[in-house]
Design a protein around this motif. Sequence first.
Motif, PDB file in Angstrom:
ATOM      1  N   VAL A  52       0.838  -1.197   0.000  1.00  0.00           N
ATOM      2  CA  VAL A  52       0.000   0.000   0.000  1.00  0.00           C
ATOM      3  C   VAL A  52       0.877   1.253   0.000  1.00  0.00           C
ATOM      4  CG1 VAL A  52      -1.781   1.244   1.256  1.00  0.00           C
ATOM      5  CG2 VAL A  52      -1.821  -1.241   1.188  1.00  0.00           C
ATOM      6  N   VAL A  53       1.934   1.218   0.830  1.00  0.00           N
ATOM      7  CA  VAL A  53       2.848   2.363   0.879  1.00  0.00           C
ATOM      8  C   VAL A  53       3.464   2.590  -0.505  1.00  0.00           C
ATOM      9  CG1 VAL A  53       4.902   3.296   1.991  1.00  0.00           C
ATOM     10  CG2 VAL A  53       3.308   1.911   3.307  1.00  0.00           C
ATOM     11  N   HIS A  94       6.811  -2.369  -3.012  1.00  0.00           N
ATOM     12  CA  HIS A  94       5.780  -3.317  -3.427  1.00  0.00           C
ATOM     13  C   HIS A  94       6.185  -4.738  -3.034  1.00  0.00           C
ATOM     14  CE1 HIS A  94       5.031   0.145  -6.109  1.00  0.00           C
ATOM     15  NE2 HIS A  94       3.772  -0.224  -6.052  1.00  0.00           N
ATOM     16  N   PHE A  95       7.459  -5.073  -3.281  1.00  0.00           N
ATOM     17  CA  PHE A  95       7.921  -6.432  -2.967  1.00  0.00           C
ATOM     18  C   PHE A  95       7.933  -6.661  -1.461  1.00  0.00           C
ATOM     19  CE2 PHE A  95       9.797  -5.468  -7.133  1.00  0.00           C
ATOM     20  CZ  PHE A  95       9.170  -6.467  -7.849  1.00  0.00           C
ATOM     21  N   LEU A  96       8.327  -5.619  -0.711  1.00  0.00           N
ATOM     22  CA  LEU A  96       8.302  -5.747   0.746  1.00  0.00           C
ATOM     23  C   LEU A  96       6.897  -6.072   1.224  1.00  0.00           C
ATOM     24  CD1 LEU A  96      10.633  -2.843   1.849  1.00  0.00           C
ATOM     25  CD2 LEU A  96      10.928  -5.259   2.337  1.00  0.00           C
ATOM     26  N   GLY A  97       5.904  -5.459   0.564  1.00  0.00           N
ATOM     27  CA  GLY A  97       4.518  -5.737   0.926  1.00  0.00           C
ATOM     28  C   GLY A  97       4.174  -7.187   0.688  1.00  0.00           C
ATOM     29  N   PHE A  98       4.589  -7.711  -0.492  1.00  0.00           N
ATOM     30  CA  PHE A  98       4.336  -9.129  -0.781  1.00  0.00           C
ATOM     31  C   PHE A  98       5.011 -10.021   0.248  1.00  0.00           C
ATOM     32  CE2 PHE A  98       3.711  -7.830  -5.374  1.00  0.00           C
ATOM     33  CZ  PHE A  98       2.340  -8.056  -5.330  1.00  0.00           C
ATOM     34  N   LEU A  99       6.191  -9.575   0.726  1.00  0.00           N
ATOM     35  CA  LEU A  99       6.935 -10.385   1.692  1.00  0.00           C
ATOM     36  C   LEU A  99       6.398 -10.201   3.107  1.00  0.00           C
ATOM     37  CD1 LEU A  99      10.532  -9.823   0.315  1.00  0.00           C
ATOM     38  CD2 LEU A  99       9.110 -11.867   0.103  1.00  0.00           C
ATOM     39  N   GLY A 100       5.330  -9.401   3.248  1.00  0.00           N
ATOM     40  CA  GLY A 100       4.656  -9.326   4.534  1.00  0.00           C
ATOM     41  C   GLY A 100       5.104  -8.231   5.466  1.00  0.00           C
ATOM     42  N   MET A 101       5.846  -7.250   4.968  1.00  0.00           N
ATOM     43  CA  MET A 101       6.276  -6.182   5.874  1.00  0.00           C
ATOM     44  C   MET A 101       5.129  -5.200   6.093  1.00  0.00           C
ATOM     45  SD  MET A 101       9.591  -3.733   5.685  1.00  0.00           S
ATOM     46  CE  MET A 101       9.696  -2.173   6.521  1.00  0.00           C
ATOM     47  N   PRO A 102       4.675  -5.044   7.348  1.00  0.00           N
ATOM     48  CA  PRO A 102       3.588  -4.097   7.612  1.00  0.00           C
ATOM     49  C   PRO A 102       4.100  -2.661   7.584  1.00  0.00           C
ATOM     50  CG  PRO A 102       4.056  -5.487   9.532  1.00  0.00           C
ATOM     51  CD  PRO A 102       5.162  -5.685   8.569  1.00  0.00           C
ATOM     52  N   ARG A 103       3.197  -1.726   7.266  1.00  0.00           N
ATOM     53  CA  ARG A 103       3.609  -0.320   7.281  1.00  0.00           C
ATOM     54  C   ARG A 103       3.734   0.153   8.717  1.00  0.00           C
ATOM     55  NH1 ARG A 103      -1.746   2.976   5.196  1.00  0.00           N
ATOM     56  NH2 ARG A 103      -0.345   4.755   5.280  1.00  0.00           N
ATOM     57  N   HIS A 127       2.734   5.934  -2.798  1.00  0.00           N
ATOM     58  CA  HIS A 127       3.895   6.769  -3.126  1.00  0.00           C
ATOM     59  C   HIS A 127       4.133   6.789  -4.631  1.00  0.00           C
ATOM     60  CE1 HIS A 127       4.818   6.831   1.208  1.00  0.00           C
ATOM     61  NE2 HIS A 127       5.423   7.956   0.904  1.00  0.00           N
ATOM     62  N   PHE A 128       3.747   5.722  -5.302  1.00  0.00           N
ATOM     63  CA  PHE A 128       3.873   5.747  -6.764  1.00  0.00           C
ATOM     64  C   PHE A 128       2.896   6.742  -7.376  1.00  0.00           C
ATOM     65  CE2 PHE A 128       5.974   3.408 -10.195  1.00  0.00           C
ATOM     66  CZ  PHE A 128       7.097   3.012  -9.505  1.00  0.00           C
ATOM     67  N   THR A 129       1.667   6.836  -6.817  1.00  0.00           N
ATOM     68  CA  THR A 129       0.751   7.843  -7.365  1.00  0.00           C
ATOM     69  C   THR A 129       1.223   9.241  -7.016  1.00  0.00           C
ATOM     70  OG1 THR A 129      -0.626   7.735  -5.391  1.00  0.00           O
ATOM     71  CG2 THR A 129      -1.302   6.375  -7.229  1.00  0.00           C
TER      72      THR A 129
END
Lengths: 559, 198
Positions: free
Chosen positions: A399-400, A455-464, A404-406
């Motif tokens: 999500v982060v 994005h990849f960190l998100g897939f790997l489960g890192m919470p914001r 941030h991409f937008t």
Amino acid sequence: MASIDQQLERPPVAEAKFSFSSHLYELISTVDHKRLGLMYIVTALLFLVVAGLMATIIRLQLAFPNGRVVDPDTFNRLFTMHGTTMVFLVGMPFVAGLSNYLVPLMIGARDMAFPRLNAFGFWIFLFGGFLLYFSYIGGSGLSGAGSAPDVGWFAYAPLTSRAFSRGASTDYWILGIFVAGIGSIASALNVIVTTISMRCPGMTLNRMPMFVWVMLIDSWLIIIALPPLSAAQIMLLIDRFLGGNFFNTQSGGSAVLWQHFFWIFGHPEVYILIFPAFAILSEVIPIFSRKPIFGRPAMVGAVASIGFISLGVWAHHMFAVGMTSWSNTFFTASTMLVGIPTGIKIFNWTATMYGGKIRLATPMLFCCAFLFQFLIAGLTGIMLATGPFDWQLHDSYFVVGHFHFTLVAGLVFGLFAGMYYWFPKVSGRLYNEKWGKWHFWLFLIGVELTFVPMHFLGFLGMPRRIYTYAPDRGWNFWNLLATSGLLFQLPATVIFVWNMLWSKFKGERAGDDPWDAWTLEWATTSPPPEYNFESIPEVRSSRPLWDLKNPNDPDWKFE
Amino acid sequence: MDAVLTETAAPPAEWKLPDRGTMGIIFLIVTETALFTIFVVAYLVYIGKSLSGPYPKDVLDLPIVASICLLSSSVTIVFAEHALKRHRIGIFKLWWLATILLGLEFLVSTALEWRKLIYQDHLTISTNLFGTTYYSLVGLHASHVIVGMAFLLLVMIVSLLGFPIHTQERRVKFLSWYWHFVDAVWVIVFSVVYVIGR
């Protein structure tokens, strides 16, 4: 006769000696839309630097596992202040500043509809910004050392209740944003009325520049969407100071209601923020492709429908709170609907470039990068709009990365394009093209390095919003990569600032119309005089300057 | 052929756009509506959610007289406007005064209602959800009435002091629009608080 002689004897104003106090007086008392517009933009840039440095500290903290750069409490304050500042004190004043400076010039008016309201809007906004930052000193009241708000930029209940948020830091967040919001509403109302009531003869809605169209709809969104936040903040103040129960679950109140109210504002807000980029692209791409914008009516319709649909998608931020499946379905569907008009816009910009005589100057480079990056941001948005997908990645770094991409790879690129494009108009001088390109390429690499790994960190489960992580999670590489983007973004920003400052004083003289452009702001001198136009122009088509330059082949024959 | 095209493309001889003051007040009302909407929604959401008393059906009485006063002040202000248009300053002042008195009666009866609720029924803003939403919504509306009253009084005072108020016909009109808006909001607040919520 005598009076004329006396007038002649008066020393000309331009040669008056520079004095700090008279300068300051002029700054404070001005009601000129161009000065106020610049004041908005300069303030936004200053806050951008502040919030950017906060992001730098956040990234340094997260560069390695078990980071020790800041302690957890400071980290919470950093991401809260970073987000709040970027949205309310950078994005919003950019909206106000750009529309203030350009809308009257583009519609051939001498000022905004309500110049004094305009000045009021700026100063109350600035006061709101100071109020927010004063929390660093006065956050916990007179008793102890201050602290900034640490409740996140959307300040979810019940985190903001007296029990969980002691001291005054949350109150500074509420009041600072509330006050700055009044300024934004004042400025947006002014833009709407200016666009409706101040257009020069012949400037029908059909002939109005795309920039003005987009900013009109943007301002409409502001006056519709900001009051809900103000209302929710008033309720929160009642809860905090008068013992109200709006968001107090122990008395039957609902913490989820705050989420609804916040996102009823919050989702239109992200469109409010991205619209200036749409507006800028719709001016810059045609000029640098030497073609009128492709599908003008479709563009206007697309912006209007984004403005309309965006009011009905807010709960896609809340899939994880457990709404009914009907709500989830509705908000998934309505969110996906936004993809259609957005797609229309991307296609139309591309079609404008297709077959054009493209000039890859710095503003155009930023626009091209915007198209690619905003497309990716839009696609990850569609992914997150899908309820089940969102359940997996809600509140993760995906999500982060998405927003941030937008906002960075999208909005900020658009803003840079706009700032380079109108710099000659505002300063009367050309920026340095070579440094502009350096800025572009460094910033591009930096942004990709920082935000793609998220994005990849998100897939790997890192919470914001976690302040650190253990080394065995497999997040080390991507985090380090994200932080390494700073090595490119920071110098790029320094180059940008240096380019602007240097060119302001030493740059080549630009002349009135360095880009061979078509809209009215290029018809007057650079920088424009206080009265904008010696005589109010008359317009016959959507490209008045094209008509003027090509009397044998004017646009109005075909419109 | 060219001549025809030139004629059609020329800007219209008479270029008239909507008055900016009119547009300003319209969009002010739009943005105020958005503000009220959220408070009304909050009230509706929390109807019947109070965990403890007093409940609306026990303590609320229909403010019939106050509502009639406020709504009729919308009529008297129109009469005042008409008088101003015909430069009948005396009649204008009379109708204007009537508007102020009617608005005042509304505020006084709201104050008395709150007094009763606080001292007799022991309902304050922090007592329960009903109290919180009731005082917020009615209070938000009342604060708008107070702002309107301040401007009404301003017009009254300057016209009593001999200011040529007929030169300000436009601004008086905007003020009356705002006043109509406040009255329209009361219709909503009345139906939500005293009819649906009771």
